[in-house]
Design a protein around this motif. Structure first.
Motif, PDB file in Angstrom:
ATOM      1  N   ASN A 127       0.856  -1.185   0.000  1.00 50.34           N
ATOM      2  CA  ASN A 127       0.000   0.000   0.000  1.00 50.34           C
ATOM      3  C   ASN A 127       0.891   1.234   0.000  1.00 50.34           C
ATOM      4  O   ASN A 127       1.331   1.697   1.049  1.00 50.34           O
ATOM      5  CB  ASN A 127      -0.912  -0.016   1.237  1.00 50.34           C
ATOM      6  N   THR A 134       0.244   4.242  -0.688  1.00 50.04           N
ATOM      7  CA  THR A 134      -0.509   5.502  -0.630  1.00 50.04           C
ATOM      8  C   THR A 134       0.330   6.622  -0.017  1.00 50.04           C
ATOM      9  O   THR A 134       0.388   7.732  -0.558  1.00 50.04           O
ATOM     10  CB  THR A 134      -1.801   5.295   0.176  1.00 50.04           C
ATOM     11  N   ARG A 180      -0.495  -1.447  -6.722  1.00 44.65           N
ATOM     12  CA  ARG A 180      -1.468  -2.287  -6.032  1.00 44.65           C
ATOM     13  C   ARG A 180      -2.037  -3.328  -7.007  1.00 44.65           C
ATOM     14  O   ARG A 180      -2.273  -4.470  -6.643  1.00 44.65           O
ATOM     15  CB  ARG A 180      -2.592  -1.401  -5.474  1.00 44.65           C
ATOM     16  N   ASN A 234      -9.242   6.183  -2.899  1.00 43.37           N
ATOM     17  CA  ASN A 234      -8.673   6.634  -1.629  1.00 43.37           C
ATOM     18  C   ASN A 234      -7.319   7.316  -1.848  1.00 43.37           C
ATOM     19  O   ASN A 234      -7.040   8.383  -1.293  1.00 43.37           O
ATOM     20  CB  ASN A 234      -8.539   5.444  -0.674  1.00 43.37           C
TER      21      ASN A 234
HETATM   22  C1  LIG Z   1      -3.679   2.274   2.428  1.00 46.23           C
HETATM   23  O1  LIG Z   1      -3.090   3.308   3.183  1.00 46.23           O
HETATM   24  C2  LIG Z   1      -3.910   4.452   3.283  1.00 46.23           C
HETATM   25  C3  LIG Z   1      -3.113   5.549   3.954  1.00 46.23           C
HETATM   26  O2  LIG Z   1      -2.497   5.120   5.101  1.00 46.23           O
HETATM   27  C4  LIG Z   1      -5.174   4.091   4.043  1.00 46.23           C
HETATM   28  O3  LIG Z   1      -6.025   5.207   4.088  1.00 46.23           O
HETATM   29  C5  LIG Z   1      -5.876   2.958   3.286  1.00 46.23           C
HETATM   30  O4  LIG Z   1      -6.985   2.520   4.034  1.00 46.23           O
HETATM   31  C6  LIG Z   1      -4.961   1.795   3.048  1.00 46.23           C
HETATM   32  N1  LIG Z   1      -5.625   0.850   2.159  1.00 46.23           N
HETATM   33  C7  LIG Z   1      -5.588  -0.452   2.370  1.00 46.23           C
HETATM   34  C8  LIG Z   1      -6.319  -1.303   1.393  1.00 46.23           C
HETATM   35  O5  LIG Z   1      -4.979  -0.969   3.263  1.00 46.23           O
END
Ligand SMILES: *[C@@H]1O[C@H](CO)[C@@H](O)[C@H](O)[C@H]1NC(C)=O
Ligand SMILES: *[C@@H]1O[C@H](CO)[C@@H](O)[C@H](O)[C@H]1NC(C)=O
Ligand SMILES: *[C@@H]1O[C@H](CO)[C@@H](O)[C@H](O)[C@H]1NC(C)=O
Ligand SMILES: *[C@@H]1O[C@H](CO)[C@@H](O)[C@H](O)[C@H]1NC(C)=O
Ligand SMILES: *[C@@H]1O[C@H](CO)[C@@H](O)[C@H](O)[C@H]1NC(C)=O
Length: 562
Positions: A255, A257, A425, A410
């Motif tokens: 992840n 992000t 991902r 997200n």
């Molecule tokens: C990935 O990381 C982001 C930021 O920390 C978080 O908001 C999100 O829920 C995470 N997604 C998953 C699938 O774990």
């Protein structure tokens, strides 16, 4: 089959992947690694020009060391000091994952030595599975099959996931195929291509040099490798620099992000830099950053409905939304190199001419089977080994296409490049090989020597926040901030950063907490400003070190072997 003539254009493609400082060197061609016997110790053979090469045998599976082995390609730019002054090897990892350390050091070892000093061997190695290390990660049976899988232009390796409604499901399905082929064809081997094992290999390499503790500089993905090493072997840390830091918990949960936190800041530096530079140095100039941003958005929107056909003397293609988005994203990695060029391309595009910007993306003319002829035992397997490492490292991801959409949405809340970077991902959602017992953390701990952690103020994929977090994971380590945009400290020349690196290695001196290093370059240099950079470097007897410029000659697997 690459040539330096191709460098300018193709180097742009080098960035395609991710975290990357992908390093494939033009100069690393022309040595036959298959002639180098692999053994448990390092037997050096002269190679390239002024380098020495060896192959080190390591267990493929550290839990069953007798079973099978891997042969790690190692190159060194040898120390020029007398034995009494010799300080051992500094291992370098150029990122990726999947970047060739051999290629990087063959191209830049001499430059690195001017930074660290002659007392060291500057050592590059191809991580297991990569390039000249054997066995090599290879998902496809032939070049033809590989070419069939990948998009015609390397420049669309990150299909924008919001380009059409079909973008996510299509990319998802493709990556399921990729993962299934990998599992069907090479699972026994691929399960061992993980970062914990590369860290174990680094310890073996260090010990083969006769040293107990690692000295290391890892950029980009190399920061994941460095943090993994420091977590597994805290008492084996001699000197360890992580530069362009990826958060290990993000990495190992597939992840990324948080990796994008500063991406928009990096883009903002294009707008701000362009305003400050004026119309002579920045062709896409407008009086305010907001206007430049709006002009870019207008071009992007227009391209969506109106892709532009381009036919050059040697190739053809479509300059479209996907190419533009990837191009901009990649320029953020190497802004000092590409912002002026990008501005010129955008200005021409705005005036109705897609030729210049298409030529930056440089989809090279299709080549015949030349790569195959020159290749054995090497083809450039950067993407294959990269995906297998990151996805094999992480927890198993089994996202459906609709879960990927939610993931992307997200990520898009924190970055306007989520449409590209969420592809990681997707890659991992297709990957089906996860070795039981691989190291998944916890990361951190008290190391035998503190880490030097380097972060840029606006790095598109390794934000400063991740550098700060790493410093809290490893007590005693210090963050050095380089005040520049771009990916890793190597994005810009900074004499200040060089001197801190040298002091850290030679003297064990860490920068004071809160140290911020300026860079010697400008984003949009005017005719007069480039001189002072060269002058400062020559006063300090530093070669201008910029591994993009010197080394990151295209990683264009399909078109070049290097
Ligand atoms: C990935 O990381 C982001 C930021 O920390 C978080 O908001 C999100 O829920 C995470 N997604 C998953 C699938 O774990
Ligand atoms: C393309 O071909 C034309 C005609 O042969 C020539 O004038 C031009 O210089 C060529 N352009 C490039 C970029 O090679
Ligand atoms: C895709 O998303 C990015 C931001 O995440 C946005 O800038 C871009 O306009 C979107 N593209 C499309 C085609 O919707
Ligand atoms: C080396 O370290 C010592 C003690 O930390 C410091 O006083 C000295 O200035 C350093 N020398 C150099 C050349 O950095
Ligand atoms: C920059 O360097 C070149 C060559 O060294 C010199 O000719 C030129 O005058 C310099 N320009 C400035 C503005 O210093």
């Amino acid at each position: 089959m690459s040539s330096s003539g191709k460098f300018t254009k193709l180097s742009f493609l080098a960035a395609f992947l991710s975290f990357v400082l992908d390093a494939q060197a033009t100069s690393s061609a022309g040595f036959d690694w298959s002639k180098v016997q692999s053994s448990d110790s390092l037997h050096w053979t002269p190679c390239y020009s002024g380098f020495q090469c060896a192959r080190l045998t390591v267990p493929l599976d550290y839990s069953a060391p007798q079973k099978a082995s891997a042969n790690i390609a190692v190159v060194r730019y040898p120390s020029k000091s007398p034995k009494s002054k010799y300080l051992g090897p500094i291992l370098f990892n150029p990122g990726g994952p999947g970047g060739s350390g051999v290629g990087a050091v063959v191209d830049s070892g001499a430059a690195f030595a001017t930074v660290f000093g002659d007392q060291y061997d500057i050592v590059g190695f191809d991580p297991r599975g990569v390039s000249y290390s054997t066995p090599m990660v290879s998902i496809f049976n032939t070049e033809a099959e590989r070419n069939q899988f990948y998009p015609p232009a390397f420049t669309t390796i990150y299909p924008p996931l919001n380009e059409t409604d079909l973008a996510i499901p299509t990319q998802w399905a493709r990556q399921q195929i990729f993962g299934s082929l990998a599992k069907q064809r090479a699972e026994t081997f691929l399960q061992h291509i993980t970062t914990d094992n590369v860290a174990r290999d680094m310890l073996r390499i260090t010990e083969a040099f006769g040293f107990k503790k690692l000295q290391y500089w890892g950029i980009s993905y190399g920061s994941v490798l460095g943090q993994t090493f420091a977590s597994l072997f805290p008492d084996k840390v001699g000197r360890l620099v992580i530069d362009g830091v990826m958060d290990p918990d993000s990495w190992f949960s597939a992840n990324l992000t948080t990796a994008m936190l500063d991406a928009d800041k990096a883009l903002q530096s294009f707008f701000d830099g362009c305003v400050a530079a004026g119309p002579e140095a920045c062709a896409f100039h407008a009086p305010t950053a907001g206007e430049i941003s709006a002009n870019l958005a207008a071009l992007t929107t227009s391209l969506k409905g109106n892709p532009i056909p381009v036919v050059t003397n040697t190739s053809y293609g479509i300059f479209d939304y996907s190419l533009l988005r990837n191009l901009i994203f990649n320029a953020l990695y190497h802004p000092y190199q590409y912002f002026p060029l990008l501005a010129q391309g955008l200005a021409a595009l705005a005036a109705g001419d897609a030729g210049p910007i298409y030529s930056i993306t440089a989809v090279p003319p299709a080549t015949s089977s030349e790569c195959d002829k020159n290749a054995p035992p090497f083809h450039d397997n950067y993407l294959e080994s990269g995906v297998s490492t990151i996805c094999g490292d992480a927890i198993a991801v089994t996202d459906s296409a609709s879960q990927i959409r939610a993931f992307y949405e997200n990520q898009a809340r924190s970055s306007s490049f989520a449409e590209l970077f969420s592809n990681w991902r997707v890659f991992c959602s297709g990957w089906k090989i996860h070795r039981e017992g691989r190291f998944l953390g916890p990361f951190g701990g008290k190391t035998s020597f503190p880490l030097l952690v380097i972060g840029n103020t606006a790095d598109p994929v390794t934000p400063l926040a991740s550098a700060k977090r790493a410093a809290t994971l490893f007590p005693g380590s210090v963050v050095l901030t380089q005040d520049s945009t771009g990916h890793t400290s190597t994005a810009a020349q900074s004499t200040c950063t060089f001197l801190h690196l040298r002091q850290y290695f030679q003297n064990g001196t860490l920068p004071k907490a809160g140290t911020v290093c300026p860079v010697d370059e400008e984003l949009f240099p005017s005719a007069s400003s480039s001189n002072s950079t060269a002058k400062r470097a020559s006063e300090l007897h530093l070669l201008p070190l910029n591994i993009q410029r010197l080394t990151l000659i295209a990683l264009v697997y399909w078109y070049l072997t290097t």
